[in-house]
Design a protein around this motif. Structure first.
Motif, PDB file in Angstrom:
ATOM      1  N   UNK A  62       0.847  -1.202   0.000  1.00 12.66           N
ATOM      2  CA  UNK A  62       0.000   0.000   0.000  1.00 12.66           C
ATOM      3  C   UNK A  62       0.878   1.245   0.000  1.00 12.66           C
ATOM      4  N   UNK A  63       1.851   1.277   0.889  1.00 12.77           N
ATOM      5  CA  UNK A  63       2.721   2.446   0.968  1.00 12.77           C
ATOM      6  C   UNK A  63       3.545   2.617  -0.306  1.00 12.77           C
ATOM      7  N   UNK A  64       3.980   1.511  -0.884  1.00  8.11           N
ATOM      8  CA  UNK A  64       4.771   1.572  -2.116  1.00  8.11           C
ATOM      9  C   UNK A  64       3.989   2.272  -3.228  1.00  8.11           C
ATOM     10  N   UNK A  65       2.682   2.023  -3.271  1.00 11.22           N
ATOM     11  CA  UNK A  65       1.834   2.642  -4.303  1.00 11.22           C
ATOM     12  C   UNK A  65       1.790   4.163  -4.184  1.00 11.22           C
ATOM     13  N   UNK A  66       1.961   4.673  -2.978  1.00 13.06           N
ATOM     14  CA  UNK A  66       1.794   6.106  -2.720  1.00 13.06           C
ATOM     15  C   UNK A  66       3.127   6.824  -2.521  1.00 13.06           C
ATOM     16  N   UNK A  67       4.144   6.114  -2.085  1.00 15.29           N
ATOM     17  CA  UNK A  67       5.423   6.697  -1.688  1.00 15.29           C
ATOM     18  C   UNK A  67       6.265   7.092  -2.897  1.00 15.29           C
ATOM     19  N   UNK A  68       6.001   8.274  -3.424  1.00 15.96           N
ATOM     20  CA  UNK A  68       6.700   8.772  -4.614  1.00 15.96           C
ATOM     21  C   UNK A  68       8.184   9.019  -4.353  1.00 15.96           C
ATOM     22  N   UNK A  69       8.526   9.414  -3.150  1.00 15.51           N
ATOM     23  CA  UNK A  69       9.914   9.747  -2.815  1.00 15.51           C
ATOM     24  C   UNK A  69      10.725   8.523  -2.394  1.00 15.51           C
ATOM     25  N   UNK A  71      -1.868  13.838  -0.644  1.00 18.37           N
ATOM     26  CA  UNK A  71      -2.817  14.633  -1.446  1.00 18.37           C
ATOM     27  C   UNK A  71      -2.770  14.236  -2.917  1.00 18.37           C
ATOM     28  N   UNK A  72      -1.585  13.889  -3.419  1.00 11.92           N
ATOM     29  CA  UNK A  72      -1.471  13.425  -4.805  1.00 11.92           C
ATOM     30  C   UNK A  72      -2.244  12.142  -5.006  1.00 11.92           C
TER      31      UNK A  72
END
Length: 149
Positions: free
Chosen positions: A124-131, A142-143
């Motif tokens: 889940x975090x990998x999907x959102x963690x852009x950095x 927010x993205x």
């Protein structure tokens, strides 16, 4: 802080309203350091229940001065603990760096009745963690919302 409505990242969707941004910010703030804040908030609620029970009138029951003194001391101790817990939560919320860690996501999901494995949380975090820094900050959170609205 005023926030202006924003278009979705690809400019295809409707604008995100100021009300949505405000609510999204509230959710983000609740999730930041959730694993640390939750036990403190739960204990705070327990104390509140205890204080309510202690202060509930029970009719014309005779109580000795010693019982009243003991109750007063207990109330003072509970109120002091409640004050300390409130300050500890406030300290978490006032940190300059706010982010959601894997343990925060896991505990939040568990509190909603959904148990996830460490691998599922990482996914889940990998999907959102852009950095790719292992946490979700406000920009990433927010993205994620913008992409899915």
């Amino acid at each position: 802080m005023t926030t202006t409505p924003k278009k979705n990242a690809d400019d295809s969707g409707p604008a995100i309203t100021a009300k949505e941004i405000k609510e999204l910010r509230r959710v983000f703030n609740d999730l930041c350091f959730f694993a640390d804040k939750l036990p403190k908030k739960e204990r705070f609620k327990e104390i509140q229940s205890q204080l309510t029970e202690i202060r509930r009138p029970i009719g014309h029951v005779y109580t000795s001065d010693t019982q009243q003194d003991d109750t007063s001391v207990l109330v003072a101790e509970l109120e002091e603990e409640q004050k300390r817990l409130k300050q500890e939560v406030k300290d978490f919320e006032s940190r300059p760096e706010q982010y959601i860690r894997p343990q925060d996501a896991g505990i939040a999901m568990k509190s909603l009745g959904k148990r996830l494995s460490k691998r599922e949380i990482q996914d889940i975090l990998w999907e959102v963690d852009e950095k790719i820094d292992g946490v979700i900050d406000w920009d990433e959170f927010s993205l994620m919302f913008e992409r899915n609205v």
